[in-house]
Design a protein around this motif. Structure first.
Motif, PDB file in Angstrom:
ATOM      1  N   GLY A  58       0.832  -1.200   0.000  1.00 50.73           N
ATOM      2  CA  GLY A  58       0.000   0.000   0.000  1.00 50.73           C
ATOM      3  C   GLY A  58       0.859   1.238   0.000  1.00 50.73           C
ATOM      4  N   SER A  83      -4.732  -5.781  -1.969  1.00 47.93           N
ATOM      5  CA  SER A  83      -3.678  -6.462  -1.205  1.00 47.93           C
ATOM      6  C   SER A  83      -4.215  -7.609  -0.361  1.00 47.93           C
ATOM      7  CB  SER A  83      -2.907  -5.472  -0.342  1.00 47.93           C
ATOM      8  OG  SER A  83      -2.164  -4.593  -1.167  1.00 47.93           O
ATOM      9  N   THR A 108       2.400   5.014  -1.048  1.00 47.24           N
ATOM     10  CA  THR A 108       2.905   5.696  -2.247  1.00 47.24           C
ATOM     11  C   THR A 108       4.344   5.312  -2.571  1.00 47.24           C
ATOM     12  OG1 THR A 108       3.752   7.515  -0.914  1.00 47.24           O
ATOM     13  CG2 THR A 108       1.476   7.719  -1.723  1.00 47.24           C
ATOM     14  N   LYS A 125      -2.591   2.373   4.802  1.00 42.16           N
ATOM     15  CA  LYS A 125      -3.725   1.628   4.255  1.00 42.16           C
ATOM     16  C   LYS A 125      -3.229   0.754   3.108  1.00 42.16           C
ATOM     17  CE  LYS A 125      -6.988   3.802   6.614  1.00 42.16           C
ATOM     18  NZ  LYS A 125      -6.448   3.818   7.945  1.00 42.16           N
ATOM     19  N   PRO A 126      -3.505  -0.542   3.183  1.00 44.27           N
ATOM     20  CA  PRO A 126      -3.149  -1.400   2.049  1.00 44.27           C
ATOM     21  C   PRO A 126      -3.998  -1.018   0.836  1.00 44.27           C
ATOM     22  CG  PRO A 126      -3.860  -2.711   3.952  1.00 44.27           C
ATOM     23  CD  PRO A 126      -4.137  -1.280   4.259  1.00 44.27           C
ATOM     24  N   TYR A 127      -3.470  -1.304  -0.337  1.00 45.29           N
ATOM     25  CA  TYR A 127      -4.284  -1.139  -1.548  1.00 45.29           C
ATOM     26  C   TYR A 127      -5.499  -2.055  -1.430  1.00 45.29           C
ATOM     27  CZ  TYR A 127       0.021   0.871  -3.530  1.00 45.29           C
ATOM     28  OH  TYR A 127       1.142   1.618  -3.778  1.00 45.29           O
ATOM     29  N   ASP A 128      -6.562  -1.721  -2.133  1.00 42.14           N
ATOM     30  CA  ASP A 128      -7.797  -2.510  -2.079  1.00 42.14           C
ATOM     31  C   ASP A 128      -7.570  -3.980  -2.403  1.00 42.14           C
ATOM     32  OD1 ASP A 128      -9.234  -0.262  -1.377  1.00 42.14           O
ATOM     33  OD2 ASP A 128      -9.921   0.146  -3.419  1.00 42.14           O
ATOM     34  N   ASN A 135       0.560  -4.807 -10.141  1.00 45.74           N
ATOM     35  CA  ASN A 135       0.375  -4.648  -8.699  1.00 45.74           C
ATOM     36  C   ASN A 135       0.558  -5.997  -8.005  1.00 45.74           C
ATOM     37  OD1 ASN A 135      -2.194  -6.097  -8.761  1.00 45.74           O
ATOM     38  ND2 ASN A 135      -3.065  -4.223  -9.641  1.00 45.74           N
ATOM     39  N   ASP A 157       8.611  -3.073  -5.102  1.00 44.87           N
ATOM     40  CA  ASP A 157       8.508  -2.001  -6.082  1.00 44.87           C
ATOM     41  C   ASP A 157       9.830  -1.293  -6.358  1.00 44.87           C
ATOM     42  OD1 ASP A 157       8.398  -0.835  -3.468  1.00 44.87           O
ATOM     43  OD2 ASP A 157       7.589   0.998  -4.330  1.00 44.87           O
ATOM     44  N   THR A 203       3.414  -0.397  -8.851  1.00 42.03           N
ATOM     45  CA  THR A 203       2.878   0.543  -7.876  1.00 42.03           C
ATOM     46  C   THR A 203       4.046   1.174  -7.124  1.00 42.03           C
ATOM     47  OG1 THR A 203       2.601  -1.336  -6.376  1.00 42.03           O
ATOM     48  CG2 THR A 203       0.646  -0.606  -7.584  1.00 42.03           C
TER      49      THR A 203
END
Length: 175
Positions: free
Chosen positions: A15, A32, A17, A27-30, A163, A117, A138
């Motif tokens: 999650g 994850s 940036t 916050k994790p990405y949706d 991702n 990443d 990401t």
């Protein structure tokens, strides 16, 4: 290859940036949690693999990160708390955290995967131990491939994914 474990970078992969975000605000990405559940449903150990130098400056606590990773259902977390200038063995791209995990869980790192990443840390650490390397786009992923490719030019990822979920689906051969 029988996958023994998957190591997943935090900032920019799970999650955020690519820049640091405190665990209480992270916050994790949706997607994850779906990726974690897929790995776990296939019986694959999942570990966090992250450099968190702010711990060494007293800005965060190690247990805050451990609690965060536990909340995702990960099996364990390997966290380098040292400054990037410290002469430790664990700060990625050094492979110390991977070697510690191999010892602790009796892993053959050539049967493990690193998803991250950043080419100059995640991919180099994976390469040092012969693990499969998956770069996600990401976080710093796109810049890592373009603007910063020179810093890890001698290593190629085994796969480049949009991702974390795509990386896991490719790994598990799920369409």
């Amino acid at each position: 290859m029988e996958i023994q474990a998957v190591f997943i970078d935090r900032d920019g992969t799970i999650g955020g940036t690519g820049h640091f975000i405190h665990p209480k605000d992270f916050k994790p990405y949706d997607f994850s949690n779906d990726a974690f559940q897929l790995l776990q449903s296939h019986g694959i150990k999942t570990f966090a693999l992250t450099n968190q130098h702010r711990i060494s400056r007293g800005e965060d606590l190690l247990n805050e990160f451990q609690e965060e990773f536990k909340s995702y259902g990960l099996n364990d977390a390997f966290i380098c708390p040292h400054s990037e200038n410290a002469d430790c063995h664990c700060h990625k791209p050094k492979p110390g955290m991977l070697l510690e995990a191999a010892w602790k869980y009796n892993l053959d790192l050539k049967q493990c995967v690193v998803i991250g990443d950043v080419g100059s840390t995640d991919m180099l650490a994976a390469h040092a131990v012969g693990a499969l390397k998956i770069l996600v786009l990401t976080g710093w992923g796109k810049n890592s491939l373009e603007q910063y490719r020179h810093s890890w030019k001698d290593v190629d990822p085994d796969y480049i994914a949009e991702n974390l979920l795509e990386a896991v689906r490719w790994l598990l051969k799920i369409d």
